[in-house]
Design a protein around this motif. Structure first.
Motif, PDB file in Angstrom:
ATOM      1  N   PRO A 158       0.740  -1.375   0.192  1.00 32.44           N
ATOM      2  CA  PRO A 158      -0.045  -0.013   0.044  1.00 32.44           C
ATOM      3  C   PRO A 158       1.029   1.125   0.193  1.00 32.44           C
ATOM      4  O   PRO A 158       0.497   2.190  -0.780  1.00 32.44           O
ATOM      5  CB  PRO A 158      -0.830  -0.074   1.327  1.00 32.44           C
ATOM      6  CG  PRO A 158      -0.833  -1.381   1.576  1.00 32.44           C
ATOM      7  CD  PRO A 158       0.466  -2.079   1.159  1.00 32.44           C
ATOM      8  N   ARG A 183       2.028   1.784  -3.432  1.00 31.23           N
ATOM      9  CA  ARG A 183       0.930   2.113  -4.297  1.00 31.23           C
ATOM     10  C   ARG A 183       0.617   3.738  -4.222  1.00 31.23           C
ATOM     11  O   ARG A 183       0.384   4.422  -4.835  1.00 31.23           O
ATOM     12  CB  ARG A 183      -0.228   1.296  -4.100  1.00 31.23           C
ATOM     13  CG  ARG A 183      -0.020  -0.122  -4.538  1.00 31.23           C
ATOM     14  CD  ARG A 183      -1.440  -0.870  -4.388  1.00 31.23           C
ATOM     15  NE  ARG A 183      -2.383  -0.413  -5.343  1.00 31.23           N
ATOM     16  CZ  ARG A 183      -3.525  -0.727  -5.416  1.00 31.23           C
ATOM     17  NH1 ARG A 183      -4.049  -1.655  -4.810  1.00 31.23           N
ATOM     18  NH2 ARG A 183      -4.271  -0.010  -6.462  1.00 31.23           N
ATOM     19  N   LEU A 210      -6.106   3.083   0.520  1.00 30.40           N
ATOM     20  CA  LEU A 210      -4.801   2.759   0.976  1.00 30.40           C
ATOM     21  C   LEU A 210      -3.971   2.985   2.319  1.00 30.40           C
ATOM     22  O   LEU A 210      -3.163   2.199   2.805  1.00 30.40           O
ATOM     23  CB  LEU A 210      -3.715   3.292  -0.246  1.00 30.40           C
ATOM     24  CG  LEU A 210      -3.866   2.732  -1.749  1.00 30.40           C
ATOM     25  CD1 LEU A 210      -3.262   3.445  -2.665  1.00 30.40           C
ATOM     26  CD2 LEU A 210      -3.601   1.330  -1.668  1.00 30.40           C
TER      27      LEU A 210
END
Length: 193
Positions: free
Chosen positions: A86, A89, A134
């Protein structure tokens, strides 16, 4: 969502193609609602119904890129898409979003509707929701992830371009992109400690 009529879909395609041609040939400052109607061969009423304002013309141009960006964000390859950590990302989201905005900066600036008090439309909302998801996955501690996600999304939205010296008087574009992406990564890593 109501399905678009076939003639309306055809008209939209003609108008978007015509706007792209006008943009390539004449530049962004020369594009007007009347000029678009004349060049496309469609009536002024059709142009105004489709876009509403001059800013609406440019929002339509951004739509395709926005859809592609969101598809890559939701189901594309890592690190922007699923499959990466995460935190990675989140960093990729900011870098890719800033790159997208810089590549489309003239269109994005023209797409801002000054009559709208807060330019927080569907693309910004999708980015906001994705950031919130996220942040929960990282996980980030905090009482209000909703507000934190909104603040982070604001750092990746079109109004940012209003404050960037992108007219040749400032540093080169590559330096600006690098500074923005490094700043985003630094911010995310601090938030996610």
């Amino acid at each position: 969502m109501k399905k678009e009529r076939a003639d309306a879909s055809r008209n939209r395609a003609v108008l978007v193609t015509t706007v792209r041609e006008m943009l390539a040939e004449d530049g962004i400052d020369k594009i007007t609602m009347d000029g678009l109607a004349e060049r496309s061969g469609l009536g002024k009423g059709t142009v105004f119904r489709r876009f509403g304002t001059r800013a609406g013309i440019f929002r339509a141009l951004l739509d395709e890129g926005e859809r592609d960006f969101q598809n890559r964000m939701m189901s594309g390859p890592p690190p922007l898409g699923p499959g990466a950590e995460p935190l990675d990302r989140l960093v990729a989201l900011g870098s890719e979003r800033l790159r997208f905005l810089l590549a489309n900066r003239e269109i994005a600036r023209a797409a801002l509707d000054t009559r709208t008090p807060v330019p927080f439309g569907p693309p910004a909302r999708a980015i906001h929701l994705h950031i919130r998801m996220l942040l929960r996955q990282v996980p980030v501690e905090g009482d209000d992830l909703e507000l934190m996600a909104m603040q982070l999304a604001a750092a990746l939205d079109t109004p940012l371009l209003l404050y960037m010296p992108l007219d040749g008087d400032g540093p080169p574009e590559s330096e600006i992109e690098d500074r923005l992406t490094r700043g985003w990564e630094s911010l995310i890593r601090r938030v996610c400690r």
